[in-house]
Scaffold this motif. Structure first.
Motif, PDB file in Angstrom:
ATOM      1  N   MET A   1       0.837  -1.198   0.000  1.00 15.94           N
ATOM      2  CA  MET A   1       0.000   0.000   0.000  1.00 15.94           C
ATOM      3  C   MET A   1       0.876   1.254   0.000  1.00 15.94           C
ATOM      4  O   MET A   1       1.804   1.388   0.786  1.00 15.94           O
ATOM      5  N   ALA A  43     -10.604   2.071   3.614  1.00 22.15           N
ATOM      6  CA  ALA A  43     -10.624   1.613   2.222  1.00 22.15           C
ATOM      7  C   ALA A  43     -10.122   2.708   1.281  1.00 22.15           C
ATOM      8  O   ALA A  43      -9.405   2.440   0.314  1.00 22.15           O
ATOM      9  N   ARG A  46      -6.419   3.091   1.244  1.00 20.37           N
ATOM     10  CA  ARG A  46      -5.765   1.998   0.517  1.00 20.37           C
ATOM     11  C   ARG A  46      -5.871   2.169  -0.998  1.00 20.37           C
ATOM     12  O   ARG A  46      -4.920   1.872  -1.731  1.00 20.37           O
ATOM     13  N   SER A  47      -7.016   2.622  -1.463  1.00 21.35           N
ATOM     14  CA  SER A  47      -7.252   2.610  -2.906  1.00 21.35           C
ATOM     15  C   SER A  47      -7.051   3.955  -3.603  1.00 21.35           C
ATOM     16  O   SER A  47      -6.723   4.000  -4.786  1.00 21.35           O
ATOM     17  N   TRP A  48      -7.226   5.046  -2.897  1.00 17.67           N
ATOM     18  CA  TRP A  48      -7.191   6.345  -3.560  1.00 17.67           C
ATOM     19  C   TRP A  48      -5.823   6.733  -4.129  1.00 17.67           C
ATOM     20  O   TRP A  48      -5.779   7.406  -5.164  1.00 17.67           O
ATOM     21  N   SER A  50      -3.818   5.083  -5.836  1.00 15.22           N
ATOM     22  CA  SER A  50      -3.678   4.545  -7.194  1.00 15.22           C
ATOM     23  C   SER A  50      -4.893   4.836  -8.060  1.00 15.22           C
ATOM     24  O   SER A  50      -4.781   4.962  -9.282  1.00 15.22           O
ATOM     25  N   GLU A  51      -6.083   4.948  -7.438  1.00 18.68           N
ATOM     26  CA  GLU A  51      -7.310   5.187  -8.199  1.00 18.68           C
ATOM     27  C   GLU A  51      -8.162   6.250  -7.508  1.00 18.68           C
ATOM     28  O   GLU A  51      -9.206   5.947  -6.927  1.00 18.68           O
TER      29      GLU A  51
END
Length: 399
Positions: A1, A43, A46-48, A50-51
């Motif tokens: 991450m 969440a 973790r994801s923001w 990259s996306e």
């Protein structure tokens, strides 16, 4: 991450109160909504990186709502409540089961959240922890690290706080004074772990200022900024505590001082004086002095008199004794100490300072040593021991 960008993380946490308010407005209970938003926050972290989504608040609302429904569905005893929530959601004009497309942040919801987290039934420690979670958007681990307690301990504290206010709606229970007290408690915790609680308190108070008109909210923000402006000068490169009188004033943040004074002047112009405005006025007089000898101690005493009229406490009287000692001489300051309990924090340090100014070096040294034994931190203890050695005849302060 990937490690989140600090600015992006701060922006993300700034969305948390509005997202909780949206979930609660849809029928979610506060405790479950807060847990769901925390899950969504993790969440996102973790994801923001990259996306990153285009609509960050909408993304959080959607994910948090799904997690809330998952929680409700997993508890068979709450199925009827889920049906009521879903029915209410679908009955709303233009609403859908996928929140985020029609959810708009409501300043009143955020304001209500401040009040709920400072609920009168909560202890100060619980109110602080819940405010940092629900309003500040910090994780339990971040809060635990900041307070240097195990994560499990902080989780239990937050869980008990939410249980205490279970069933309470966002209806501004409590007093604005409780909200301000909670924010000031956060501010006074300082900086530990990976979270700067001073900066967090200022951020939350700035947000509060945008959603409610209050001279005292402005006064508290001004007080925080004026104190924070001196932060870099409070410790030397070796970690030693530096007293106000010895600080390098060129290291004070003049931008924060100007902002704090401007906010304070605007608040005072409303003629609704409160304790935080009075404290900020005292801080402003210290901050405005280019040299320690320029300090207007007479005005500071006058502001302490105003503060006593608003909040007559032994600590205020102790601090006023210092100001009187500077304005009218050490004998007058010592006279102000009479009647105050020696058990007060910093009592011996104040008396030591006044005795030293009165030329009573031996007695001052003893008092500094006594104050060191009761110091709240290692840095303060070492500072007071150095003061004791400095004024004791024939003794040099330790390196």
């Amino acid at each position: 991450m990937t490690d989140p960008d600090p600015l992006a993380e701060a922006e993300l946490r700034g969305l948390v109160p509005a997202v909780i308010g949206i979930l609660v407005s849809r029928g979610a209970d506060f405790a479950t909504a807060e847990d769901a938003v925390q899950d969504a926050l993790i969440a996102a972290l973790r994801s923001w990186p990259s996306e990153p989504p285009r609509d960050r608040q909408g993304w959080l609302v959607t994910v948090a709502w799904r997690k809330f429904l998952d929680t409700v569905r997993s508890d068979g005893t709450r199925m009827r409540r889920e049906e009521r929530v879903m029915a209410a959601t679908l009955a709303e004009p233009g609403a859908s089961s996928e929140p985020g497309t029609d959810s708009v942040a409501n300043a009143d919801d955020t304001l209500d959240l401040y009040f709920l987290c400072a609920h009168p039934d909560l202890s100060p420690a619980s109110a602080v922890a819940l405010t940092l979670r629900a309003v500040g958007g910090l994780t339990t681990k971040q809060i635990a690290d900041a307070y240097m307690v195990p994560e499990a301990t902080m989780a239990q504290r937050i869980s008990r706080a939410k249980s205490t206010i279970a069933g309470s709606r966002l209806n501004r229970l409590g007093e604005l004074s409780s909200v301000l007290t909670t924010l000031y408690l956060v501010f006074n915790e300082g900086h530990s772990g990976d979270v700067d609680l001073v900066a967090e308190a200022i951020r939350l108070t700035r947000t509060l200022k945008t959603i409610i008109e209050s001279a005292e909210v402005d006064g508290l923000l001004a007080l925080m900024l004026l104190h924070h402006a001196r932060r870099d000068a409070r410790f030397g490169p070796d970690g030693r505590l530096i007293a106000l009188v010895d600080q390098d004033r060129s290291r004070w943040d003049r931008h924060l001082i100007r902002e704090g004074i401007e906010i304070l002047q605007s608040a005072l112009a409303r003629d609704e004086l409160g304790q935080y405005q009075a404290q900020a006025a005292i801080a402003a007089l210290h901050a405005d002095a280019q040299q320690v000898d320029d300090t207007d101690w007479v005005q500071i005493v006058e502001w302490y008199d105003e503060l006593l009229a608003l909040r007559d406490t032994p600590i205020v009287r102790l601090n006023r004794a210092v100001a009187v000692g500077e304005a009218d001489g050490p004998a007058a300051g010592l006279a102000e100490l009479r009647g105050l309990e020696e058990s007060l924090p910093r009592y011996f340090a104040v008396e030591a300072h006044l005795r030293e100014r009165a030329g009573q070096s031996e007695r001052a040294a003893d008092l500094y040593a006594m104050a060191a034994e009761r110091a709240a931190s290692v840095a303060e203890r070492d500072h007071l021991n150095r003061q004791a050695a400095r004024v004791r005849p024939g003794r040099k302060p330790p390196d």
